[in-house]
Design a protein around this motif. Structure first.
Motif: not given
Length: 230
Positions: A148-176
């Motif tokens: 859920e915290q990573q979903r909040v982080a995704l919402a925060r990154a997406s909210a400005p409707k960015p031209n460039i979206l960068l994701a650095d191992e976004p699932t690294g701290n999560l189960d499969t």
């Protein structure tokens, strides 16, 4: 004809530490078109995260040039780089980097408010609902699971409707299972906004979902447009 989202030419990154000069990136040439998705792979220490930070204007190259969305990032000062990131770039890290004393909606709305967006909280709520957290908008990070915290982080990154979206191992701290859900949300948000996505991952099955796979090794591009066998 598609427009270029960013272009790196002969980019180098060196740092000076106690042991002397360390070359992290060694003459990187890489470009991406608008709405293209790139899976950035390679062993630990190959320079993936550093390259991502250069594209996002969080690090400065020590050689070569970086142009993004028509701007020469090397010519921008720190304030200008911050404005560039605010207006055009969304970044999702392996660690969620949420403000612990703010609710989910406040974490998403605050960057929008700083950008002068009048309906910051309305847009933040919309983005949180888009990632399946409509019932959790008033919860604090400590009250949310890792996914859920990573979903909040995704919402925060997406909210400005960015031209460039960068994701650095976004699932690294999560189960499969949770990681798979996060990746689905990430690609959905990217498609909704038409963003150019650069996804750093060790998981080749995730990289294969991208238009291209770029593999780094020892600070160099070892391969581009890599096609893996099924």
């Amino acid at each position: 004809m598609a427009k270029t989202a960013f272009e790196l030419q002969d980019v180098e990154l060196s740092l000076i530490g106690n042991a002397g000069k360390v070359d992290i990136l060694r003459g990187i040439n890489l470009s991406a078109e608008t709405s293209e998705t790139i899976g950035l792979t390679g062993p630990s220490g190959s320079g993936k995260s550093s390259l991502l930070m250069l594209i996002g204007g969080l690090e400065r190259a020590t050689g070569g040039s970086i142009h993004a969305l028509g701007q020469d990032l090397s010519a921008l000062n720190e304030d200008q780089l911050a404005k560039f990131r605010r207006d055009y770039v969304g970044i999702v890290f392996q660690s969620f980097h949420l403000i612990r004393t703010m609710t989910a909606i406040e974490n998403v709305a605050t960057p929008l408010e700083l950008a002068g967006i009048d309906d910051a909280f309305d847009r933040a709520e919309e983005e949180l609902r888009a990632v399946g957290l409509g019932a959790r908008i008033e919860h604090y990070p400590s009250q949310l699971s890792g996914g859920e915290q990573q979903r909040v982080a995704l919402a925060r990154a997406s909210a400005p409707k960015p031209n460039i979206l960068l994701a650095d191992e976004p699932t690294g701290n999560l189960d499969t299972s949770t990681g798979e859900t996060i990746i689905e949300i990430l690609f959905d948000l990217r498609e909704r906004n038409g963003s150019t996505l650069v996804l750093v991952t060790h998981a080749l099955e995730l990289a294969e979902r991208c238009d291209r796979i770029v593999k780094l090794r020892d600070g160099n591009v070892e391969s581009d447009n890599l096609k893996l066998a099924a």
